[in-house]
Scaffold this motif. Structure first.
Motif, mmCIF file in Angstrom:
data_model
loop_
_atom_site.group_PDB
_atom_site.id
_atom_site.type_symbol
_atom_site.label_atom_id
_atom_site.label_comp_id
_atom_site.label_asym_id
_atom_site.label_seq_id
_atom_site.Cartn_x
_atom_site.Cartn_y
_atom_site.Cartn_z
ATOM 1 N N LEU A 1 0.820 -1.210 0.000
ATOM 2 C CA LEU A 1 0.000 0.000 0.000
ATOM 3 C C LEU A 1 0.856 1.262 0.000
ATOM 4 N N ALA A 2 1.968 1.232 0.724
ATOM 5 C CA ALA A 2 2.871 2.389 0.723
ATOM 6 C C ALA A 2 3.453 2.614 -0.668
ATOM 7 N N ARG A 3 3.812 1.526 -1.349
ATOM 8 C CA ARG A 3 4.349 1.658 -2.702
ATOM 9 C C ARG A 3 3.282 2.145 -3.681
ATOM 10 N N THR B 1 0.711 9.070 -6.212
ATOM 11 C CA THR B 1 0.927 10.510 -6.047
ATOM 12 C C THR B 1 2.028 11.021 -6.977
ATOM 13 N N ILE B 2 3.076 10.238 -7.171
ATOM 14 C CA ILE B 2 4.142 10.725 -8.044
ATOM 15 C C ILE B 2 3.709 10.681 -9.504
ATOM 16 N N SER B 3 2.802 9.771 -9.862
ATOM 17 C CA SER B 3 2.298 9.731 -11.234
ATOM 18 C C SER B 3 1.510 10.987 -11.558
ATOM 19 N N PHE C 1 1.461 25.341 -13.109
ATOM 20 C CA PHE C 1 2.495 25.562 -12.102
ATOM 21 C C PHE C 1 1.917 25.396 -10.697
ATOM 22 N N GLY C 2 0.733 25.946 -10.464
ATOM 23 C CA GLY C 2 0.117 25.827 -9.154
ATOM 24 C C GLY C 2 -0.153 24.388 -8.771
ATOM 25 N N MET C 3 -0.662 23.600 -9.714
ATOM 26 C CA MET C 3 -0.937 22.197 -9.416
ATOM 27 C C MET C 3 0.353 21.421 -9.181
ATOM 28 N N GLY C 4 1.423 21.798 -9.876
ATOM 29 C CA GLY C 4 2.699 21.134 -9.654
ATOM 30 C C GLY C 4 3.246 21.383 -8.261
ATOM 31 N N VAL C 5 3.119 22.631 -7.773
ATOM 32 C CA VAL C 5 3.606 22.958 -6.437
ATOM 33 C C VAL C 5 2.818 22.202 -5.378
ATOM 34 N N VAL C 6 1.504 22.183 -5.508
ATOM 35 C CA VAL C 6 0.660 21.533 -4.506
ATOM 36 C C VAL C 6 0.929 20.030 -4.462
ATOM 37 N N SER C 7 0.988 19.398 -5.626
ATOM 38 C CA SER C 7 1.221 17.956 -5.651
ATOM 39 C C SER C 7 2.630 17.609 -5.188
ATOM 40 N N GLY C 8 3.591 18.515 -5.371
ATOM 41 C CA GLY C 8 4.952 18.253 -4.918
ATOM 42 C C GLY C 8 5.096 18.278 -3.407
ATOM 43 N N LEU C 9 4.294 19.090 -2.730
ATOM 44 C CA LEU C 9 4.365 19.127 -1.272
ATOM 45 C C LEU C 9 4.022 17.780 -0.663
ATOM 46 N N VAL C 10 3.065 17.090 -1.269
ATOM 47 C CA VAL C 10 2.660 15.782 -0.759
ATOM 48 C C VAL C 10 3.821 14.799 -0.834
ATOM 49 N N THR D 1 -5.546 6.352 3.984
ATOM 50 C CA THR D 1 -4.871 7.486 3.353
ATOM 51 C C THR D 1 -4.809 7.330 1.835
ATOM 52 N N LEU D 2 -4.640 6.103 1.355
ATOM 53 C CA LEU D 2 -4.624 5.888 -0.092
ATOM 54 C C LEU D 2 -5.976 6.248 -0.708
ATOM 55 N N LEU D 3 -7.054 5.818 -0.072
ATOM 56 C CA LEU D 3 -8.384 6.156 -0.574
ATOM 57 C C LEU D 3 -8.606 7.660 -0.545
ATOM 58 N N ALA D 4 -8.135 8.317 0.514
ATOM 59 C CA ALA D 4 -8.277 9.777 0.607
ATOM 60 C C ALA D 4 -7.496 10.461 -0.510
ATOM 61 N N PHE D 5 -6.300 9.993 -0.785
ATOM 62 C CA PHE D 5 -5.509 10.577 -1.857
ATOM 63 C C PHE D 5 -6.207 10.420 -3.210
ATOM 64 N N VAL D 6 -6.736 9.238 -3.467
ATOM 65 C CA VAL D 6 -7.405 9.001 -4.748
ATOM 66 C C VAL D 6 -8.575 9.964 -4.922
ATOM 67 N N LEU D 7 -9.394 10.119 -3.881
ATOM 68 C CA LEU D 7 -10.574 10.975 -3.972
ATOM 69 C C LEU D 7 -10.179 12.448 -4.113
ATOM 70 N N VAL D 8 -9.264 12.908 -3.260
ATOM 71 C CA VAL D 8 -8.876 14.319 -3.287
ATOM 72 C C VAL D 8 -8.165 14.665 -4.595
ATOM 73 N N TYR D 9 -7.261 13.809 -5.034
ATOM 74 C CA TYR D 9 -6.531 14.088 -6.260
ATOM 75 C C TYR D 9 -7.462 14.152 -7.459
ATOM 76 N N CYS D 10 -8.402 13.230 -7.519
ATOM 77 C CA CYS D 10 -9.315 13.222 -8.663
ATOM 78 C C CYS D 10 -10.166 14.489 -8.698
#
Length: 491
Positions: free
Chosen positions: A24-26, A32-34, A80-89, A425-434
């Motif tokens: 799950l960590a992988r 997120t990196i994709s 650029f804004g989306m790149g900065v936000v996703s990079g913080l994660v 956390t994985l499910l939260a990431f999928v929902l928020v990112y989408c």
């Protein structure tokens, strides 16, 4: 995202019938990196494209370059804004999910990421506002300098990130003291054996992906009959860039492959799908097949005799590493690496074909009128991003089972979390990112659908009654432009 959900629903993982905490960590880091890697790649390409457009405007005073600059600068701002936000994660995950890795290698990866902030991020932050909102507020040369420095900042950022990741692939310049990595030669750490090749490969990939992105937007407008000089100019410039960058990428990729042969032979064996050495008979190149990890063979293979030796050793009968040369626990997942590499190469060949076809169509001025070619350019729009992701998967999955190649296994790098926490956390990431990044991507597509506004740079910043006004926020551009176009058409 589809692959992640399919893996979870099917219950097929690397370590058993149900996902382990490591799995799950992988998956979470891969997901997120994709998402993240897409935005910096387009940011790098668009920043340089904007610098070229402004340079052409200052040199020729052709209004088309100015109009294209204003159009693409708004898309750049959102991206650029989306790149900065996703990079913080990504940075936080090193502490939350991979704390053992941070404890082991933090003395090297930490400073490299700090150098990125101190150089690239500060450079971009310092001049981004002038670049986006300084038109007519500062002198033209200062504004151009700001654009160039932002573009330089994106390249510097990629340099530090690739230095850190390349060290994890081919670690050099360190010692291990009390179970932790300690830098002893920063020059060797940064300029490790794979760094120059990976930096060049990634940088060119960003330019190729951006060229296809711009070309697809131009093709979409031309297919819909929105044929004006600005659309033609950006379509033509993107295809010239593709013609220069795509063949160069193939050349750099070959050099990168030779470097991988020397420093990461197990990865190369997985890429080639070879299980056994062929002695003095030479190694064939397997074009297609199905690597079978359980039975240690590549089934249904279609191969060309001796071509593998010729490409990888530049001799007719050179020996190439085979997967059986390595212990089973030291082999990457050959099935994934084999096909991700072929997807990247196949798309690269299509890119070269598209660029050469564009060059041929320029004879007789047929580039703008060939609807089959315009459809191909439109369909190839996502190809640069897909190829970039495929190459990234080849690199990262091919490094397994190591986080730091030869020094730290991935199983030993993960934090002490259970599957329950990581599943949530994985499910939260999928929902928020989408939701978040999906909305941003949809908005960028709306901006592209509107297209460049001619003579936008001639509009005063603060318009009076009945006079146009340039929006100060990129997110207000799409609706305003639709309204302007309706008024121009008598709507």
């Amino acid at each position: 995202m589809t692959a992640v959900l399919a893996l979870l629903l099917a219950g097929r993982t690397l370590h058993g019938p149900l996902p382990s905490a490591l799995d799950l960590a992988r998956i979470q880091f891969g997901f997120t990196i994709s998402f993240h890697i897409i935005f910096p790649a387009i940011t790098i390409g668009l920043a340089s494209f904007l610098a070229v457009l402004e340079a052409c405007w200052l040199r020729t005073h052709n209004a088309l370059y100015r109009d294209l600059y204003h159009f693409w600068s708004k898309i750049f701002a959102v991206n650029f804004g989306m790149g900065v936000v996703s990079g913080l994660v990504m940075a936080y995950q090193f502490g939350t999910n991979w704390s053992a890795f941070s404890d082991f290698a933090g003395s090297i990866t930490g400073p490299l990421l700090a150098y990125e902030v101190l150089t690239a991020f500060f450079l971009e932050a310092g001049f981004l506002g002038v670049m986006l909102f300084g038109w007519r507020r500062v002198g033209p040369h200062l504004h151009f300098a700001s654009t160039v420095l932002v573009a330089l900042g994106t390249l510097v950022s990629a340099t530090w990130i690739l230095a850190s990741n390349s060290w994890m692939q081919t670690p050099q310049g360190h010692a291990i003291v009390d179970g932790r990595v300690v830098p002893v030669d920063w020059f060797a750490v940064i300029f490790n054996p794979s760094f120059p090749y990976r930096l060049a490969h990634m940088g060119i990939a960003a330019f190729v992906a951006t060229a296809l992105f711009v070309a697809a937007s131009g093709a979409w407008h031309l297919l819909r009959g929105n044929d004006n000089a600005a659309i033609r100019k950006m379509f033509s410039m993107s295809l010239w860039m593709l013609l220069a960058a795509a063949p160069l990428q193939a050349f750099v990729g070959d050099l990168h492959g030779l470097n991988t042969l020397e420093h990461q032979p197990a990865k190369l064996a997985a890429i080639e799908g070879h299980w056994d050495n062929h002695g003095t008979d030479g190694t064939p190149l397997i074009l297609f097949g199905m690597p079978d990890m359980a039975n240690e063979e590549t089934r249904y293979r279609i191969e060309v005799p001796h071509l593998g030796s010729l490409l990888l050793t530049h001799t007719f009968d050179g020996a190439v590493p085979a997967l059986k040369d390595f212990a089973p626990e030291d082999r990457p997942n050959a099935a994934v690496v084999f096909w991700s590499f072929r997807l990247m190469v196949g798309l690269g060949l299509l890119m070269i074909a598209l660029a050469v076809t564009a060059l041929w169509l320029r004879r007789g001025d047929r580039l703008w009128d060939s609807r089959p070619f315009l459809r191909c350019a439109l369909w190839m729009g996502p190809a640069g991003i897909v190829a970039l992701l495929a190459g990234w998967y080849t690199t990262e999955i091919g490094r397994q089972p190591w986080t730091v190649y030869g020094l730290l296994r991935t199983a030993d790098a993960v934090s002490a979390h259970g599957p329950a926490e990581l599943s949530v956390t994985l499910l939260a990431f999928v929902l928020v990112y989408c939701v978040v990044f999906g909305s941003g991507i949809v908005y960028m597509m709306r901006l592209i659908r509107v297209g460049p506004v001619l003579r936008e740079g001639e509009h005063p910043v603060q318009g009076g009654p009945g006079r146009p006004r340039t929006p100060m926020r990129p997110l207000s551009a799409a609706e305003r432009r639709n309204t302007d176009r309706d008024l121009e058409q008598g709507g």
